[in-house]
Design a protein around this motif. Structure first.
Motif, PDB file in Angstrom:
ATOM      1  N   VAL A   1      16.794 -10.701 -14.310  1.00 24.42           N
ATOM      2  CA  VAL A   1      15.440 -10.179 -14.081  1.00 24.42           C
ATOM      3  C   VAL A   1      14.484 -11.359 -13.943  1.00 24.42           C
ATOM      4  N   THR A   2      13.743 -11.367 -12.851  1.00 28.66           N
ATOM      5  CA  THR A   2      12.811 -12.460 -12.573  1.00 28.66           C
ATOM      6  C   THR A   2      11.430 -11.903 -12.267  1.00 28.66           C
ATOM      7  N   VAL A   3      10.422 -12.467 -12.911  1.00 27.42           N
ATOM      8  CA  VAL A   3       9.019 -12.185 -12.580  1.00 27.42           C
ATOM      9  C   VAL A   3       8.497 -13.347 -11.747  1.00 27.42           C
ATOM     10  N   VAL A   4       7.959 -13.039 -10.586  1.00 29.84           N
ATOM     11  CA  VAL A   4       7.304 -14.046  -9.754  1.00 29.84           C
ATOM     12  C   VAL A   4       5.812 -13.735  -9.769  1.00 29.84           C
ATOM     13  N   ALA A   5       5.020 -14.676 -10.283  1.00 35.26           N
ATOM     14  CA  ALA A   5       3.589 -14.454 -10.491  1.00 35.26           C
ATOM     15  C   ALA A   5       2.791 -15.425  -9.623  1.00 35.26           C
ATOM     16  N   PRO A   6       2.379 -14.996  -8.438  1.00 31.20           N
ATOM     17  CA  PRO A   6       1.583 -15.876  -7.591  1.00 31.20           C
ATOM     18  C   PRO A   6       0.104 -15.838  -7.936  1.00 31.20           C
ATOM     19  N   GLY A   7      -0.559 -16.937  -7.612  1.00 28.61           N
ATOM     20  CA  GLY A   7      -2.014 -16.958  -7.634  1.00 28.61           C
ATOM     21  C   GLY A   7      -2.554 -16.404  -6.324  1.00 28.61           C
ATOM     22  N   VAL A   8      -3.741 -16.841  -5.955  1.00 29.52           N
ATOM     23  CA  VAL A   8      -4.379 -16.318  -4.743  1.00 29.52           C
ATOM     24  C   VAL A   8      -3.462 -16.531  -3.544  1.00 29.52           C
ATOM     25  N   THR A   9      -3.179 -15.447  -2.839  1.00 28.69           N
ATOM     26  CA  THR A   9      -2.278 -15.492  -1.687  1.00 28.69           C
ATOM     27  C   THR A   9      -2.981 -14.844  -0.498  1.00 28.69           C
TER      28      THR A   9
END
Length: 234
Positions: free
Chosen positions: A170-178
């Motif tokens: 299980v992976t969470v990918v948390a981007p900033g402003v995109t």
């Protein structure tokens, strides 16, 4: 690095933005894809099948699962990318809009997990990728409801990780402003990637982070990836 060729993936919110960028990169890696979106694109790669699905609707997810199982079989990759934004004061905003954001961002992801992960567990392997945000765990004016859904998703992801190890990563990918159409589709508010003032990631850069996690060798799990424009403060 793990090869992805021949794997099967389901992507919610795959019709635009980050979800579409992930679809394009997985397609190029020769993954067979079920793309679920409110408005699936007309033109798709040969190895991608589109499904019209509103993840805020429980019956729509049940129907999606049945169709994917019949036409594709059990996926080994589940990517939960569907999401909506709302930018309102808690003392002035519209609770109906808040409910829609909760149903899409949080309940939609929970329902996708509930629908697809049991068969992945039975198959004995797989990856779940949840697209979160650097807003998770943050409080900021006008962002309370959106940030709350992303905070909840990170708790869901960590709970899921403990419930399905060692079979499922299980992976969470948390981007900033995109810089995507996310801001245009926000239920209320007038922000843009440019107006926020930090610069912006591209959807393709976020998708690269997803593929990096998926390509880790078996037995190696990247559970949390945060990426943001270098100038972004939070």
């Amino acid at each position: 690095m793990q090869h992805l060729k021949g794997k099967k993936a389901v992507i919610s919110g795959g019709g635009s933005g980050i979800g579409r960028a992930i679809m394009e990169k997985l397609s190029a890696a020769q993954v067979t894809i079920a793309l679920a979106d409110l408005n699936p694109p007309a033109q798709l790669p040969d190895n991608t099948q589109s499904y019209t699905c509103d993840v805020s609707n429980a019956k729509a997810i049940d129907a999606l699962y049945a169709q994917v199982q019949q036409q594709l079989g059990t996926p080994s990759i589940l990517i939960c990318s569907a999401g909506r934004g709302v930018h309102e004061k808690l003392t002035e905003g519209d609770p109906e809009k808040w409910q829609h954001v909760i149903n899409t961002n949080l309940m939609g992801t929970l329902r996708m997990i509930r629908a697809f992960v049991p068969a992945m567990l039975e198959a004995g392997e797989g990856d779940v990728i949840i697209i979160s945000s650097v807003s998770a765990g943050q409080s900021y004016a006008y962002g309370g409801v959106y940030a709350a859904t992303k905070t909840a998703l990170e708790v869901v992801a960590e709970t899921l990780r403990k419930e399905v190890l060692p079979s499922i990563r299980v992976t969470v990918v948390a981007p900033g402003v995109t810089d995507t159409a996310f801001f245009e589709n926000t239920l209320s508010g007038s922000q843009t990637a440019e107006s926020i003032g930090y610069g912006a990631l591209t959807a393709e850069q976020v998708a690269d982070a997803v593929l990096f996690a998926l390509r880790q060798p078996p037995g190696v799990s990247l559970n949390n990836i945060t990426l943001r424009p270098t100038a972004q403060e939070f």
